[in-house]
Write a protein that holds these residues in place. Structure first.
Motif, PDB file in Angstrom:
ATOM      1  N   ALA A   1       0.933  -1.390  -0.034  1.00  0.00           N
ATOM      2  CA  ALA A   1      -0.026   0.095   0.011  1.00  0.00           C
ATOM      3  C   ALA A   1       0.823   1.242   0.014  1.00  0.00           C
ATOM      4  O   ALA A   1       0.512   2.394   0.701  1.00  0.00           O
ATOM      5  N   PHE A   2       2.020   1.227  -0.933  1.00  0.00           N
ATOM      6  CA  PHE A   2       3.043   2.390  -0.734  1.00  0.00           C
ATOM      7  C   PHE A   2       2.716   2.978  -2.336  1.00  0.00           C
ATOM      8  O   PHE A   2       3.007   2.317  -3.456  1.00  0.00           O
ATOM      9  N   GLY A   3       2.540   4.411  -2.358  1.00  0.00           N
ATOM     10  CA  GLY A   3       2.437   5.005  -3.385  1.00  0.00           C
ATOM     11  C   GLY A   3       1.495   4.503  -4.607  1.00  0.00           C
ATOM     12  O   GLY A   3       0.483   3.955  -3.939  1.00  0.00           O
ATOM     13  N   PRO A   4       1.725   4.243  -5.826  1.00  0.00           N
ATOM     14  CA  PRO A   4       0.892   3.569  -6.737  1.00  0.00           C
ATOM     15  C   PRO A   4       0.588   2.004  -6.488  1.00  0.00           C
ATOM     16  O   PRO A   4      -0.271   1.517  -7.011  1.00  0.00           O
ATOM     17  N   TYR A   5       1.631   1.455  -5.672  1.00  0.00           N
ATOM     18  CA  TYR A   5       1.443  -0.201  -5.382  1.00  0.00           C
ATOM     19  C   TYR A   5       0.402  -0.442  -4.226  1.00  0.00           C
ATOM     20  O   TYR A   5       0.841  -0.176  -2.990  1.00  0.00           O
ATOM     21  N   ALA A   6      -0.674  -0.620  -4.771  1.00  0.00           N
ATOM     22  CA  ALA A   6      -1.960  -1.145  -3.810  1.00  0.00           C
ATOM     23  C   ALA A   6      -1.495  -2.082  -2.898  1.00  0.00           C
ATOM     24  O   ALA A   6      -1.869  -2.133  -1.547  1.00  0.00           O
TER      25      ALA A   6
ATOM     26  N   PRO B   1      -9.161   0.113   2.855  1.00  0.00           N
ATOM     27  CA  PRO B   1      -9.055   0.832   4.087  1.00  0.00           C
ATOM     28  C   PRO B   1      -8.169   0.197   5.085  1.00  0.00           C
ATOM     29  O   PRO B   1      -7.575   0.593   6.187  1.00  0.00           O
ATOM     30  N   GLU B   2      -8.324  -1.383   5.237  1.00  0.00           N
ATOM     31  CA  GLU B   2      -7.889  -2.064   6.241  1.00  0.00           C
ATOM     32  C   GLU B   2      -6.220  -2.324   5.768  1.00  0.00           C
ATOM     33  O   GLU B   2      -5.594  -2.751   6.588  1.00  0.00           O
ATOM     34  N   GLN B   3      -6.019  -2.137   4.701  1.00  0.00           N
ATOM     35  CA  GLN B   3      -4.391  -2.587   4.317  1.00  0.00           C
ATOM     36  C   GLN B   3      -3.590  -1.547   4.955  1.00  0.00           C
ATOM     37  O   GLN B   3      -3.752  -0.195   4.843  1.00  0.00           O
ATOM     38  N   LYS B   4      -2.611  -1.885   5.575  1.00  0.00           N
ATOM     39  CA  LYS B   4      -1.522  -1.025   6.205  1.00  0.00           C
ATOM     40  C   LYS B   4      -0.364  -0.906   5.183  1.00  0.00           C
ATOM     41  O   LYS B   4       0.098  -1.473   4.438  1.00  0.00           O
ATOM     42  N   THR B   5       0.203   0.250   5.188  1.00  0.00           N
ATOM     43  CA  THR B   5       1.177   1.169   4.415  1.00  0.00           C
ATOM     44  C   THR B   5       2.325   0.812   5.467  1.00  0.00           C
ATOM     45  O   THR B   5       2.510   1.147   6.224  1.00  0.00           O
ATOM     46  N   GLU B   6       3.373  -0.120   4.276  1.00  0.00           N
ATOM     47  CA  GLU B   6       4.729  -0.389   5.173  1.00  0.00           C
ATOM     48  C   GLU B   6       5.690  -0.545   4.064  1.00  0.00           C
ATOM     49  O   GLU B   6       5.422  -1.068   2.804  1.00  0.00           O
ATOM     50  N   VAL B   7       7.085  -0.633   4.396  1.00  0.00           N
ATOM     51  CA  VAL B   7       8.064  -0.748   3.404  1.00  0.00           C
ATOM     52  C   VAL B   7       9.044  -1.666   4.206  1.00  0.00           C
ATOM     53  O   VAL B   7       9.397  -1.481   5.330  1.00  0.00           O
ATOM     54  N   LEU B   8       9.351  -2.891   3.657  1.00  0.00           N
ATOM     55  CA  LEU B   8      10.360  -3.869   4.099  1.00  0.00           C
ATOM     56  C   LEU B   8      11.452  -3.980   3.421  1.00  0.00           C
ATOM     57  O   LEU B   8      11.679  -4.295   2.006  1.00  0.00           O
ATOM     58  N   LEU B   9      12.868  -3.454   3.826  1.00  0.00           N
ATOM     59  CA  LEU B   9      14.001  -3.521   3.183  1.00  0.00           C
ATOM     60  C   LEU B   9      15.060  -4.666   3.848  1.00  0.00           C
ATOM     61  O   LEU B   9      15.240  -4.700   5.005  1.00  0.00           O
ATOM     62  N   ARG B  10      15.632  -5.776   2.862  1.00  0.00           N
ATOM     63  CA  ARG B  10      16.573  -6.348   3.507  1.00  0.00           C
ATOM     64  C   ARG B  10      17.780  -5.837   2.692  1.00  0.00           C
ATOM     65  O   ARG B  10      17.764  -6.005   1.319  1.00  0.00           O
TER      66      ARG B  10
END
Length: 921
Positions: A10-15, A73-82
């Motif tokens: 759910a980040f930017g245009p990536y739903a 609405p229930e989707q949480k926005t987050e980024v995971l980087l390894r």
């Protein structure tokens, strides 16, 4: 730092969830990020920057703007980087702050920023501030350094190339932390300004002292010249002592004259006291003579007034004798008043009885109307009980049908669930059968190959001199060769076990599918039988639609019947209420009619009594004069007042005449005493003349006192001011030397020395970084332009007011000219900008303690480059990506899509979101 995997939710245009696996690029080399405009290419750089530093890669992309507008609405926005750094693997997860639907109630609530960092030792950092500090410590770069070295964002190339000295100072200050030198500049400037302000304040103090100074003559003229800056203060300081001595002599002379005036004023005060006493005695004699004259006149007037009032009393005595006869008539008037009051009271009673009669009549009429109205309403509600019974029977019928419908709907749902479960079991069965058939084919193929390769397997075990197990020969001139695809016995056994396992799974799936089909058939039969009671003509496939239609009909009919039953219940309750109330209404109507008759009788009796009282009042009035009692009382009151005032006036005038005689006698005695006392001390000068002389002497003394005080204050002020001026002059000499030194240091550090280049201290320090950056940039620029262009520092400032030192020119080695970088074409500007940015990246890495960047990200358009320039830029990027470095480039240029085969391709979706796909050659 080298990215391994990047996950966006759910980040930017990536739903939804998007995974970028950088490990598929092999950890090094050049790759291209391409896709439609606005699809989200730069968002990948934003995600990397946000994961590492909690902010996007651009200045205008704030964390709260990173929430996807396409996400649920229930989707949480987050980024995971390894990522990997110095051989260690780290993993970081971040969530930005944004508004999300509240978990309880309605409305929205603030999702707070979150961060988690998993370290190689297994520990976890969970606070945003701790994660930020730890990541900056791991990477060795802050966000500004990272964006200038490892992630060069779109638009930053030309910004660095075309910046002025002042703008480039700000850029280098952030990157190389030279603000401490700027702080030293400001400190020196502040010290110089403080000295200037202190010197100006000192001059203001000197001027203030000069303005307070009050010399005379030549010293005053010299003071004015010093204030106009026409003469030095030293001349005035040398002349002031003589001026002070003359001023002190004048003050002493004026003080002596003031003492002489004091003695003259004392003598005049004593003479004034004597003259005023003589004048007071003469004035008292004249006042007593006038008082005797006024007393004799007043006594004559009072005796005449006493005679007049006594004559008036004799004339009015006959009128006053009529008072007893008037007083005797008062009781008869009082009897008449009582008769009038009784008549008036009875008139009021008659009016009250009339009102009572009207009220009784109104109540009787209202009771009759209520009775008639209630009887009519009772007749209209006679059928209320029957209507209520019909509604209750209808409600029972609807409830029974609703229960039957609920049972049918549950069976429809059970049938649908069983149907879907059967479909899933069928899919499982088909997949299991397909897997079994494939395992059967794989085993058959392997078995045939195994049999065909037996000769080769035996040949592998042959040894020279040992007999062949087939032919017995000890020589083996042409042993059979085992085909390369021949499986081993273990592989064949594994395939056979897989075939058996597939067969078992297929059989289990078939049994489960068959059982579900049997249960589905039974449920269909039960559903059809029960539904026939509700929908006898409906087909099986339409049962669900018929049930929903019947549910709507029952709901509507139930609501309508319930509303009708409520209405019938109210009508039946009202009918019963009226049945109970009617006897009471009939009795009330009879009582009100009886009350009306009693009120009519009481009114007749009251009117009869009133007639008798009117006749009695008339008989009393015939016995008295026509005058009213109040007129008689007013006549009595006037005569009594007249008599009392005349007697009081007579007594008062007699007392006043006696007092006047006594006062006249006292005044005549006091006058004789004053005449007998003669003034033996006669003065030729009056008290007024003496007071005028005294006032003149006091005015002269005041002027002398004022002049003495003015001269004393001026002398004291001039002495103090002279000492203050001498101290300030010494202080000014010391401060002037300090100011000259501080200003020289400040001008040197600020680049403000006359005749010198305008290079500030901070800029001088930045020049070292700038020269090193240009050295590295020119290596790449010369390669990209085939030796034509070289970047150099400008020798002159852009204008006389500007700072110099960090401006850029370009040397054209083909023409031998040096010109501004602003004259380069679009493609040439891009080449110079790219070279400058890469040179800055190398310099920052070196400055940051030898940090090596294992990955770089470049977001810039290559569309302005010619084919040769594009090829040269591509070679530079390929050289940059040599070794273990992974370099990502965002571009729309078709040539780059052809030449860079490793790509991350971004596509827009029909619903507005985007997807990412890794393309490998």
């Amino acid at each position: 730092m080298k990215p391994l995997q990047l996950t966006l939710r759910a980040f930017g245009p990536y739903a939804g969830e998007t995974l970028i696996d950088f490990e598929r690029f092999g950890g090094a080399g050049l790759y291209l990020i391409t896709g439609d405009t606005g699809a989200g290419k730069t968002t990948l750089f934003d995600a990397l920057s946000f994961a590492l530093y909690g902010e996007g890669s651009g200045a205008f992309r704030k964390p709260e703007m990173l929430r996807s507008k396409y996400a649920s609405p229930e989707q949480k926005t987050e980024v995971l980087l390894r990522f990997e750094d110095k051989g260690e693997v780290y993993e970081v997860r971040r969530t930005p702050s944004y508004l999300r639907p509240a978990k309880r109630g309605k409305g929205e609530t603030q999702q707070l920023a979150e961060a988690e960092l998993w370290l190689p030792d297994g520990s976890v950092k969970t606070k945003v501030k701790e994660v930020n500090e730890k990541l900056e410590d791991i990477l060795g770069l802050n966000r500004e350094q990272f964006l200038q070295t490892a992630m060069i964002s779109q638009g930053e190339f030309l910004k660095l190339l075309l910046a002025s000295t002042e703008e480039r100072q700000k850029i280098f200050r952030k990157i190389f932390h030279t603000e401490r030198f700027a702080g030293l500049q400001e400190l020196l400037k502040a010290e110089s300004n403080a000295c200037e302000r202190e010197f100006e304040l000192l001059e203001q103090k000197q001027r203030s002292c000069l303005e307070r100074l009050q010399p005379e003559g030549e010293a005053e003229a010299l003071r004015q010249a010093v204030l106009r800056r026409e003469s030095p203060a030293e001349e005035l300081l040398s002349l002031l002592p003589a001026s002070l001595a003359a001023l002190e002599l004048e003050r002493n002379e004026v003080a002596a004259l003031r003492e002489a005036k004091n003695e003259e004023i004392s003598e005049l005060s004593a003479a004034i006291v004597r003259a005023e006493a003589a004048e007071q005695r003469a004035r008292l004699r004249r006042e007593k003579e006038a008082e005797i004259l006024r007393g004799r006149t007043a006594l004559t007037e009072q005796r005449e007034a006493l005679t007049r009032i006594r004559r008036e009393i004799e004339e009015k005595t006959a009128r006053w004798e009529e008072l007893p006869a008037y007083r005797a008539l008062l009781p008869k008037y009082e009897e008449l008043a009582r008769a009038s009051a009784a008549r008036a009271a009875q008139e009021l009673r008659v009016k009250e009885e009339e009102k009572a009669l009207r009220r009784a009549a109104e109540r009787a009429l209202a009771a009759a109307e209520l009775l008639n109205k209630s009887r009519e309403e009772s007749r209209e509600l006679a059928d209320a009980g029957e209507a209520l019974a019909r509604c209750e029977a209808k409600a029972s019928e609807l409830k029974e049908r609703s229960l039957l419908l609920s049972s049918v709907q549950r069976k429809i749902k059970d049938y649908a669930d069983c149907f879907h479960e059967g479909k899933q079991a069928q899919d499982v069965f088909l997949k299991a059968r397909e897997a079994y058939e494939q395992a059967e084919r794989d085993y058959g193929t392997a078995y045939r190959l195994f049999l065909a390769g037996q000769a080769g397997l035996l040949a592998e075990e042959l040894e020279t001199g040992s007999p062949c197990p087939v032919c017995g020969s000890t020589e083996h001139p042409r042993p059979a060769e085992k085909p390369r695809e021949t499986p081993s016995e273990a592989e064949l056994k594994r395939l056979e076990e897989a075939r058996k396992l597939g067969q078992e799974r297929a059989e289990r799936a078939a049994k489960q599918h068959s059982a579900l089909r049997e249960r589905l058939s039974q449920q269909k039969q039960q559903l059809s039988e029960q539904a026939a009671r509700l929908f006898p003509e409906a087909e099986f496939r339409d049962l669900d639609r018929s049930a929903k239609a019947e549910q709507e009909r029952l709901t509507r009919a139930t609501a309508e019947n319930e509303a009708l039953r409520t209405q019938c219940e109210r009508r039946e309750a009202r009918r019963r209420e009226l049945a109970e109330a009617l006897p009471g209404f009939e009795q009330a109507a009879a009582e009100r009619l009886s009350e009306q008759g009693a009120a009519n009788e009481a009114l007749a009796a009251a009117r009869q009594s009133l007639e008798g009282l009117v006749a009695a009042e008339a008989a009393e009035r015939k016995q008295l004069p026509a005058e009213d009692i109040e007129v008689l009382r007013e006549r009595i009151r006037l005569l009594e007042n007249e008599q009392r005032r005349a007697r009081e006036a007579e007594q008062r005038l007699a007392e006043e005449a006696t007092a006047a005689e006594q006062a006249l006698s006292r005044a005549e005695g006091e006058h004789k005493a004053l005449v007998a006392e003669e003034d033996k001390e006669e003065s030729a000068v009056t008290a007024a003349e003496l007071r005028e002389k005294k006032l003149a002497a006091e005015a002269a003394r005041a002027a002398l006192s004022e002049r003495t005080e003015v001269l004393g204050a001026r002398l004291s002020n001039n002495r103090e001011t002279l000492e203050r001026l001498r101290a300030l002059e010494q202080e000014r000499v010391v401060l002037l030397r300090r100011l000259q030194a501080a200003k020289s240091l400040a001008d040197t550090a600020s680049g403000q020395l006359s005749g010198q280049d305008k290079i500030m201290l901070e800029t001088y320090v930045q020049l070292d970084y700038f020269e090193r950056m240009l050295l590295r940039a020119n290596i790449r620029l010369m390669e990209m332009t085939e030796g034509r262009y070289e970047l150099v520092r400008s020798k002159e400032a852009e204008n006389k007011r500007s700072q110099s030192g960090l401006s850029l020119d370009v040397v054209d080695h083909y023409s031998g000219s040096e010109r501004s970088v602003k004259s380069l074409s679009g493609g040439e500007s891009f080449q110079a900008s790219l070279a400058l940015a890469l040179g800055l990246s190398d310099t920052v890495q070196e400055e940051a303690g030898g940090i090596r960047l294992d990955a770089m990200f470049i977001d810039e358009g290559f569309g302005t480059l010619s084919e040769g320039a594009l090829r040269a830029a591509l070679n530079t990027l390929l050289e940059l990506a040599a070794g273990q470095r992974l370099v990502g480039v965002i571009s729309h240029v078709p040539e780059l899509k052809e030449k860079i085969e490793r790509q991350i391709r971004i596509r827009k979706q029909a619903d507005g979101g985007s997807t990412a796909e890794i393309i490998l050659p």
